[in-house]
Motif scaffolding. Structure first.
Motif, short mmCIF file in Angstrom:
data_model
loop_
_atom_site.label_atom_id
_atom_site.label_comp_id
_atom_site.label_asym_id
_atom_site.label_seq_id
_atom_site.Cartn_x
_atom_site.Cartn_y
_atom_site.Cartn_z
N CYS A 43 0.64 -1.37 -0.12
CA CYS A 43 -0.27 -0.03 -0.13
C CYS A 43 0.97 1.61 -0.30
O CYS A 43 2.02 1.62 1.05
N MET A 44 0.56 2.24 -0.56
CA MET A 44 0.68 3.93 -0.88
C MET A 44 1.27 4.33 0.89
O MET A 44 2.44 4.73 0.76
N THR A 45 0.77 4.03 1.46
CA THR A 45 0.49 4.52 2.83
C THR A 45 2.11 3.95 3.35
O THR A 45 2.18 4.94 3.65
N PHE A 46 1.98 2.34 3.56
CA PHE A 46 2.88 2.60 4.20
C PHE A 46 4.36 2.55 3.49
O PHE A 46 5.04 2.80 4.17
N ILE A 47 4.88 2.79 1.83
CA ILE A 47 5.58 3.49 1.16
C ILE A 47 5.50 4.80 1.82
O ILE A 47 7.22 5.06 2.08
N ALA A 48 4.88 5.24 1.73
CA ALA A 48 5.05 7.06 2.86
C ALA A 48 5.44 6.91 3.95
O ALA A 48 6.62 7.45 4.64
N GLU A 49 5.02 6.19 4.54
CA GLU A 49 5.23 6.15 6.26
C GLU A 49 7.05 5.32 6.18
O GLU A 49 7.70 5.67 7.42
N ALA A 50 7.40 4.29 4.78
CA ALA A 50 8.62 4.12 5.67
C ALA A 50 9.77 5.07 5.15
O ALA A 50 11.00 4.75 5.32
N LEU A 51 9.38 5.93 4.19
CA LEU A 51 10.17 6.87 3.72
C LEU A 51 9.82 8.34 4.74
O LEU A 51 10.54 9.31 4.20
N ALA A 52 9.12 8.11 5.01
CA ALA A 52 8.88 9.50 5.97
C ALA A 52 8.46 10.43 5.70
O ALA A 52 9.01 11.56 5.65
N VAL A 53 7.71 10.76 4.47
CA VAL A 53 7.27 11.34 3.95
C VAL A 53 5.79 11.78 3.28
O VAL A 53 5.40 10.65 4.03
N ALA A 54 5.98 12.89 3.51
CA ALA A 54 4.29 12.93 3.10
C ALA A 54 3.63 12.26 2.19
O ALA A 54 4.51 11.99 1.77
N GLN A 55 2.12 11.56 1.86
CA GLN A 55 1.63 11.20 1.11
C GLN A 55 1.84 11.54 -0.15
O GLN A 55 2.37 11.10 -1.02
N PRO A 56 1.25 12.50 -0.86
CA PRO A 56 1.52 13.51 -1.91
C PRO A 56 3.13 12.99 -2.19
O PRO A 56 3.64 12.67 -4.09
N THR A 57 3.90 13.63 -1.44
CA THR A 57 5.58 13.55 -2.02
C THR A 57 5.37 11.76 -2.44
O THR A 57 6.72 11.73 -3.23
N ALA A 58 5.48 11.20 -1.78
CA ALA A 58 5.55 9.35 -1.96
C ALA A 58 4.76 9.00 -2.85
O ALA A 58 5.04 7.80 -4.10
N SER A 59 3.81 9.87 -3.21
CA SER A 59 3.19 9.61 -4.84
C SER A 59 3.74 10.15 -5.59
O SER A 59 2.91 9.37 -6.75
N ARG A 60 4.24 11.03 -6.17
CA ARG A 60 4.70 11.79 -7.21
C ARG A 60 6.17 10.22 -7.14
O ARG A 60 6.53 10.24 -8.75
N HIS A 61 6.77 10.33 -6.34
CA HIS A 61 7.86 9.38 -6.57
C HIS A 61 7.69 7.81 -7.31
O HIS A 61 7.56 7.53 -7.81
N LEU A 62 6.43 7.42 -6.34
CA LEU A 62 5.99 6.44 -7.15
C LEU A 62 4.68 6.06 -8.10
O LEU A 62 5.58 5.66 -9.40
N GLU A 63 5.00 7.40 -8.69
CA GLU A 63 4.11 7.49 -10.38
C GLU A 63 5.43 7.74 -11.42
O GLU A 63 5.40 6.88 -12.04
N ILE A 64 6.29 8.81 -10.92
CA ILE A 64 7.62 8.38 -12.04
C ILE A 64 8.54 7.12 -11.51
O ILE A 64 8.36 6.82 -13.42
N LEU A 65 8.21 5.65 -11.14
CA LEU A 65 8.75 4.74 -10.95
C LEU A 65 7.78 4.25 -11.55
O LEU A 65 7.68 2.99 -12.57
N ARG A 66 6.63 4.51 -11.59
CA ARG A 66 5.36 3.86 -12.38
C ARG A 66 4.58 3.96 -13.55
O ARG A 66 5.88 3.55 -14.81
N GLN A 67 6.14 5.11 -14.36
CA GLN A 67 6.10 6.37 -16.00
C GLN A 67 6.88 5.05 -16.05
O GLN A 67 7.33 4.72 -17.28
N ALA A 68 8.45 5.10 -15.35
CA ALA A 68 9.33 4.07 -16.04
C ALA A 68 9.22 3.23 -16.39
O ALA A 68 10.29 2.06 -17.14
#
Length: 104
Positions: A43-68
Protein backbone atom coordinates in the motif's frame (compact mmCIF):
# COMPACT_ATOMS: atom_id res chain seq x y z
CA UNK A 1 10.40 2.37 -23.19
CA UNK A 2 11.61 5.93 -22.76
CA UNK A 3 15.06 5.48 -21.24
CA UNK A 4 15.19 9.12 -20.12
CA UNK A 5 12.26 8.50 -17.76
CA UNK A 6 14.00 5.40 -16.43
CA UNK A 7 17.23 7.33 -15.86
CA UNK A 8 15.24 10.04 -14.06
CA UNK A 9 13.60 7.39 -11.89
CA UNK A 10 16.98 6.00 -10.88
CA UNK A 11 18.39 9.46 -10.14
CA UNK A 12 16.63 9.77 -6.79
CA UNK A 13 17.81 8.28 -3.51
CA UNK A 14 14.22 8.01 -2.31
CA UNK A 15 13.08 6.16 -5.42
CA UNK A 16 16.03 3.77 -5.09
CA UNK A 17 14.98 3.21 -1.48
CA UNK A 18 11.46 2.35 -2.64
CA UNK A 19 12.85 -0.21 -5.08
CA UNK A 20 15.03 -1.74 -2.35
CA UNK A 21 12.10 -1.93 0.08
CA UNK A 22 9.84 -3.49 -2.54
CA UNK A 23 12.51 -6.11 -3.28
CA UNK A 24 11.67 -7.68 0.10
CA UNK A 25 8.05 -6.72 0.79
CA UNK A 26 7.47 -9.35 3.47
CA UNK A 27 10.50 -8.19 5.43
CA UNK A 28 9.67 -4.48 5.26
CA UNK A 29 5.87 -4.51 5.04
CA UNK A 30 4.82 -7.78 6.68
CA UNK A 31 2.60 -5.77 9.02
CA UNK A 32 0.34 -4.79 6.10
CA UNK A 33 -3.04 -6.28 6.96
CA UNK A 34 -5.15 -5.29 3.94
CA UNK A 35 -3.43 -7.56 1.39
CA UNK A 36 -0.43 -9.86 1.08
CA UNK A 37 2.49 -7.52 0.32
CA UNK A 38 4.28 -10.18 -1.74
CA UNK A 39 1.36 -11.29 -3.88
CA UNK A 40 -0.71 -8.12 -4.11
CA UNK A 41 1.82 -5.35 -3.52
CA UNK A 42 2.45 -2.74 -0.85
CA UNK A 43 0.00 0.00 0.00
CA UNK A 44 1.24 3.48 -0.90
CA UNK A 45 0.48 4.62 2.65
CA UNK A 46 3.04 2.19 4.07
CA UNK A 47 5.60 3.27 1.46
CA UNK A 48 5.12 6.91 2.48
CA UNK A 49 5.61 5.94 6.12
CA UNK A 50 8.78 3.97 5.30
CA UNK A 51 10.19 7.00 3.47
CA UNK A 52 9.07 9.36 6.27
CA UNK A 53 7.45 11.68 3.72
CA UNK A 54 3.95 13.01 3.15
CA UNK A 55 1.69 10.86 1.01
CA UNK A 56 1.65 13.33 -1.94
CA UNK A 57 5.46 13.25 -2.01
CA UNK A 58 5.50 9.46 -1.98
CA UNK A 59 2.81 9.40 -4.68
CA UNK A 60 4.96 11.58 -6.94
CA UNK A 61 7.97 9.28 -6.49
CA UNK A 62 5.81 6.23 -7.14
CA UNK A 63 4.30 7.79 -10.26
CA UNK A 64 7.77 8.35 -11.71
CA UNK A 65 8.69 4.74 -10.96
CA UNK A 66 5.43 3.63 -12.60
CA UNK A 67 6.07 5.75 -15.70
CA UNK A 68 9.53 4.20 -15.91
CA UNK A 69 7.94 0.76 -15.81
CA UNK A 70 9.80 -0.25 -12.64
CA UNK A 71 6.66 -0.78 -10.58
CA UNK A 72 3.07 -1.71 -11.23
CA UNK A 73 0.23 -0.05 -9.37
CA UNK A 74 -2.93 -1.95 -8.58
CA UNK A 75 -5.98 -0.28 -7.06
CA UNK A 76 -8.25 -2.05 -4.61
CA UNK A 77 -11.12 -0.20 -2.97
CA UNK A 78 -9.63 3.13 -1.86
CA UNK A 79 -6.00 1.98 -1.73
CA UNK A 80 -3.27 1.64 -4.31
CA UNK A 81 -0.68 -1.14 -4.06
CA UNK A 82 2.77 -1.11 -5.61
CA UNK A 83 4.90 -4.01 -6.73
CA UNK A 84 8.31 -4.15 -8.42
CA UNK A 85 8.40 -5.21 -12.06
CA UNK A 86 11.47 -7.45 -12.02
CA UNK A 87 11.46 -7.93 -15.79
CA UNK A 88 11.52 -4.18 -16.46
CA UNK A 89 14.29 -3.65 -13.91
CA UNK A 90 16.35 -6.44 -15.44
CA UNK A 91 15.83 -5.03 -18.93
CA UNK A 92 16.97 -1.59 -17.77
CA UNK A 93 20.08 -2.98 -16.07
CA UNK A 94 20.95 -5.03 -19.17
CA UNK A 95 20.51 -1.95 -21.36
CA UNK A 96 22.63 0.20 -19.04
CA UNK A 97 25.41 -2.39 -18.96
CA UNK A 98 25.40 -2.56 -22.76
CA UNK A 99 25.37 1.23 -23.11
CA UNK A 100 28.23 1.71 -20.70
CA UNK A 101 30.41 -1.02 -22.19
CA UNK A 102 29.70 -0.56 -25.89
CA UNK A 103 32.10 1.31 -28.10
CA UNK A 104 30.11 3.27 -30.66
Amino acid sequence: MDRSIQIKAMASAQRLTVLRLLAEPQKHFGHQWSADPVEFGVCMTFIAEALAVAQPTASRHLEILRQAGFITVRKHLKWSYCKRDERALGDYLDWLKTELSAVK
